[in-house]
Design a protein around this motif. Structure first.
Motif, mmCIF file in Angstrom:
data_model
loop_
_atom_site.group_PDB
_atom_site.id
_atom_site.type_symbol
_atom_site.label_atom_id
_atom_site.label_comp_id
_atom_site.label_asym_id
_atom_site.label_seq_id
_atom_site.Cartn_x
_atom_site.Cartn_y
_atom_site.Cartn_z
ATOM 1 N N ASP D 241 -18.326 32.217 -12.744
ATOM 2 C CA ASP D 241 -19.746 32.554 -12.696
ATOM 3 C C ASP D 241 -19.974 33.940 -12.080
ATOM 4 N N GLY D 242 -18.904 34.670 -11.852
ATOM 5 C CA GLY D 242 -19.058 36.013 -11.286
ATOM 6 C C GLY D 242 -19.225 36.017 -9.782
ATOM 7 N N GLY D 243 -18.753 34.968 -9.134
ATOM 8 C CA GLY D 243 -18.915 34.876 -7.686
ATOM 9 C C GLY D 243 -18.384 36.082 -6.931
ATOM 10 N N TYR D 244 -17.269 36.629 -7.389
ATOM 11 C CA TYR D 244 -16.659 37.763 -6.680
ATOM 12 C C TYR D 244 -17.319 39.095 -7.037
ATOM 13 N N GLN D 245 -18.294 39.053 -7.929
ATOM 14 C CA GLN D 245 -19.001 40.288 -8.295
ATOM 15 C C GLN D 245 -20.444 40.308 -7.788
#
Lengths: 428, 428, 428, 428
Positions: D241-245
């Motif tokens: 889900d793009g957590g690191y972005q």
């Protein structure tokens, strides 16, 4: 009745006044806020330059030679010493020159005028017996101030380019029309046993730095040099050919820098909406293919030469080629503050002015060189390691500062001066 | 009936076997734990050296020339490449060579033996048409392995010296009796137009590296060189005279290193209870005043020369002086693994062996130099920046590896090789 | 006829004008050169503070709520954002805030006045429907500007102390007479199940930050707190007892900082010719034993407490102790800009003003805390890790900014705020 | 007739022998080369662990209590001290533990056996008067060795994962079948005034560290905890889900680490040809969605919780929830050396074993805590700053080492332990 020293005093007094005035004129376009900037460690704040050149006169002329000279401020000896270990006062760390809001700009100008007045008293009033040493140190002091005038120009450019607003130092600088570079031609030279450097100093000797001496012999194999420096247009081909992505073209240390610093083009080039622009002292401008490429490291110059199947000239080759060439070109005196396209015509062009030219020579002592004694001996000698020689002056250099024997030197990685290069090749 | 190539194959096969065996003999005194050490980034683990020299044969000989050669392990191409950008496999970061416990020491020896067997097949069986290129690359490979044998010795010393237990590599190495240095004498040379470097390569040319070529002319002013390197006893005077506390003696970059690294003496010197000792490959020993001083940076050599009112010779001066001198001295073959005092007698001594001698010359290409094409061209050419030339080999060099034209090169700051220096002066 | 919102608008308009004027008044003693200084990364240039607080109103009030608002400069959104990731404009690197000479000081004042005018239009003209949200954000904006007023004071002090000339911000600040500290007395508290934090927000709720909410219960064992903060005189005993040389007194991370940063005393203390002085906003002054010790890291506060056999209070203990105490003391409004000795008399003193007090509590969310949505939610919530809570305000805080529930937070290593501490102990 | 001390001696002697043997058993699969590795500063070489735990007995038991004890080697006091400032011997720098090839592995085993023999003499022969102190320190020594057994496992994993060959520590470790995680269920708890920590020590008190004491009261609002830790499958959704972005999900310090360290997933996860794998002690394996996610920083745990709209439990909540739960689970004793999927069934699962669980609590002293006097007092107390508490033990912990009150602590950035987390939420 005037004697020779009298003449000389009048001449030097006028040169002193001119040099001092020119430093201040270069700062006229600045806002007060600009004077204190140090965006990178190698580029000093304008305020520091203005004070440091005054410190130089104070330290090497006024304190030793002007009786009853009273220093402007006791801490300035420490604050505005650059790197002279032997003065005893130590020096404020170079990387912190931008962290001092005091003395203010106005106080630094007061300091300058205090030194100016004392210097004029010294020039006019010093003992005849002292005069030769005073005159020689004054020559150094004037040339030193000229070097810092060049740094004022290049450092201001560096600081302004760091600002995302890309402010202009002077909005209305002249500008060369966009053009393609003229074709490059090669000038062959026979070489042989040639002489290099300045004749040894004496009362009649022309001024020159210790590192240009002694004059000595060097043997050169036949070689050819390009008639003009490499241009933006030519360098762009290298960029577009993947030059910055191909390790085979680079010196090992250069490739490490390309990767660490993420270099993709010369300093001050920017690709904006698909078109190349560059930062100048009058703000952003479109890249002009006909202008000499500029603001390059030694590594980039060397990689381009490798890509082109050529090499850089040695400093001996450069000086030999320049020997018969008139000292003329695009200097700070002309007020362009930017390299210009090569003029038409035959022969070697732009050896002087426009851009300092990287040579393939390490900055080392000439055979028989000895650094002068004392703190002034630190001026040039202690830097003879890890740096490369550049020749010819730039559009930020004063015309009367340059000579064919003049040796400039920088670390290979440094790019913020007006530095370009000229190709050479060995002939069989 | 044997042809020339046949002879040559037999000779090279024996040299190959000898070189391979010597690397392993150097490692015999090691414990398994010692093989993986990397205490500083510039000194690699012994295991890495053993594997890397094998990778060299695999990459430049077995893969291109031995049909159906099967690599020992697919990842070794990456793990044991040192710095060749053009092989395509990349390389494991230099500073992390000590972080790999696998492959184990035993596996690395298996790798060596795998390569040995294949190399012998190649030497004996390769096409006559391929042989000249194979033979030339094999020469490079053998010299390359010899260079790493020297590094094995110096790197092991570096790693062991880092351990507070100061372990000995070999407890029973021979040792010179403590003595004062013999008086230093000066050897004058006329100079003039001299020739430098190796003759251009050809089928009959002696082996030499590309950086020794082409042979070319250099003009030398009259000069003198000391008959032997500077000794521990002489250097101790410099130390005791406050040499490391006096910035006036140092190059600017050197003084910065003295302060940053807190240098107070050469590498491996230690003052223990008021007496100077030094770490050797047989552990701690008292400082012997008669031995050449060793493990110095260029900066320390230059500062000593300034203190002594002399200078370092250029590499051209050194080579010219060495031209008529027999190649003999204290090499790794002799098994001392430590410099010895100068022998008695007239003439220039210890030019070869004992300690590499720093010259005052930057490592730059000779006029007309071109790096070979391809990855092998990275061997020497890409390092021609920021390093200084050393000459003559050391007590860790193989006798048959050295020539008067041999150019070694290191960064001025590096000290872990057996490096010393000899004084020179310009004659009027 | 006025409604409540009308009243509120008039009140907030006056508070807005007062807050805006006070920021500028704090900068009146500055020279133009002082506005751009950033001597350490954590202390921003005064110019940046003046612009950033304006950016805050522009971003969170003018852009979303004032129809047809025209931004002063399109790049200021980027240049003067501090750390809000969710605004989309990114932010100029914090460590480079001092590298921008443009916009000039005059331009920043123009920016302020542009924002001021627009804000007054918004306050007077905004829809009744929008008003509650506008009013709430305006409250945050005003408190935000007050926080930066405190930073203006502490950052200017930091920058001036870096200058070896030790310039004064205001030469004629009032000064407490040198005196010995009054004896320390202990105030016992029973503890038990107490309430902490602010009541949940609502239309009638007093202003407070999200991190002070929700109000919740905490159980406290019986404890005692000192009636006043630790003084310079007491801290000097710790220094003279070798406190900075004794690792047994320090937290592990603190001891590492002591060694790395070579701490030997609090920030701004200097031993000059054998006598302790400290840098203040009116320049160097002799150390006053009766004043609260100030400009300490958490590590130093904790080490002193260990040395004294005591500990720091938790934030719950502090708030519980402060609950019944009147909010009064030495605030920025008083114009001393320096802590003063404790007043005479019984009871807890100096809980508010003088120095922020380190507590032994990590800055973490209260039970039930939720950060608000959107970029404003980054204000406090994302810093809830690695920092310690401080309480009570300082001589650089505005009186009407502080509450017993107010939670300030800094990394344990930071010293440049007016931070001191008070001792506590657990009772059986 | 045996008295209590006699019983206790026999029990402790057996526990001592078992603990000592287990450390060595953990090292059996290692090659000699593996013993010296330190790939990151926080993970020590196996050899160092084996020696350090022996140093602990030598320093705190044999030297003070065993008459005529002769140390194995005089320098080991320095080499194998970890961080105890008060022993007087200093300590070899932590970041250089991997730079010592000597003592060899065999010598370290000799050291162990020397200490073993002396310890058995001490246990059997020490004075009855000394026995209580000896027994208490021995308890600490045994627990200390167990902590280093866990570090042996996690450090070996760290070192092996650094090797591009990804070697297996044990090829044939058991492996859970790939599966989807069981649905997560929530366990509500009422909270209120609860007790936390261990009862104060005394002759009959169970063993526990000083940081678990004293037992004290804490008030908890109603809350709920998840029945099991977050799984790989759930965490993968966050990654995808793009957590690191997304900076909005992260603590400020965490987001800085994400960018500086270029985190894109937990430690040991690798995307290989489009499929997720992870490094285990038996080499690379496909990611198992049903296993607890592991090797996460506090920042990642917190960001996931924010993304999920939940939070981490405090250590008080965790301990209160764990109070009634049996201490059982997947420990090092079971030999999986990897977390396993949650078992079926109701109630709270995997509180003990599998993965250490990050709590939202900073590691700080309990009310009334006092560090013991002397060097042993440095064991836990001096680390009470900047670290977060973890609870419950992991698959690398010994079953008989863990308690509900056990407080483990690490810096929020550290990932190399078996660390996961469980979600919590506040109930209204």
């Amino acid at each position: 009745m005037k004697d020779a020293a009298g003449d000389s005093r009048a001449v030097l007094r006028e040169r002193f006044k001119r040099a001092r005035a020119f430093s201040e004129r270069l700062c006229e376009p600045l806002e007060t806020e600009d004077y204190g900037l140090q965006t990178v460690v190698e580029a000093s704040p304008p305020k520091w330059h203005l004070a440091h050149v005054s410190w130089f006169y104070e330290t090497f002329l006024l304190r030793p030679f002007l009786p009853a000279y009273s220093v402007f401020h006791p801490r300035f000896e420490h604050l505005f010493n650059s790197y002279y270990e032997q003065t005893g006062a130590g020096f404020w760390p170079r990387q912190e020159r931008g962290l001092l809001s005091r003395p203010t700009v106005a106080e630094v100008y007061d300091y300058r005028h205090h030194v100016d007045a004392a210097m004029l008293r010294l020039i006019e009033g010093c003992d005849v017996a002292d005069w030769p040493r005073v005159a020689m140190r004054l020559q150094i002091g004037l040339n030193h101030e000229q070097q810092h005038q060049e740094l004022l120009v290049t450092d201001i450019k560096r600081h302004f380019a760091h600002n995302p607003l890309r402010p202009a130092y002077l909005k209305d600088l002249p500008q060369s029309p966009l053009a393609d570079p003229a074709p490059l031609r090669w000038e062959p030279l026979e070489g042989g046993l040639v002489r290099l450097g300045l004749d040894s100093s004496g009362p009649d000797a022309a001024f020159g730095f210790d590192n240009e001496r002694p004059r000595h012999r060097v043997f050169l194999e036949p070689f050819a040099v390009a008639d003009r420096p490499v241009t933006n247009g030519e360098y762009l081909e290298f960029v577009q050919d993947g030059g910055y992505q191909n390790p085979a073209l680079w010196l090992s240390d250069g490739w490490a820098e390309v990767q660490t610093r993420r270099w993709r083009c010369p300093l001050y080039w920017e690709e904006v909406d698909g078109a190349w622009q560059l930062m100048t002292l009058s703000g952003m401008r479109p890249l002009n293919p006909a202008e000499p490429v500029c603001h390059l490291s030694y590594y980039e110059a060397d990689a381009f030469a490798t890509w082109a199947g050529k090499r850089l000239p040695t400093e001996a080759e450069w000086e030999h080629a320049a020997d018969a060439v008139e000292i003329a070109g695009n200097f700070v005196d002309d007020g362009w503050l930017h390299p210009r396209p090569a003029p038409d015509g035959a022969g070697l062009k732009q050896l002087f002015g426009d851009v300092w030219e990287w040579t393939g020579s390490a900055y080392l002592p000439y055979p028989g060189y000895r650094a002068p004694a004392g703190a002034l001996g630190e001026y040039n000698g202690k830097f003879m390691c890890n740096q490369m020689v550049l020749r010819g002056g730039s559009c930020a250099t004063s015309l009367d500062h340059i000579r064919p024997t003049y040796r400039n030197f920088f670390y290979p990685v440094e790019r913020w001066q007006f530095k370009g290069f000229r190709l050479a090749e060995t002939l069989k």
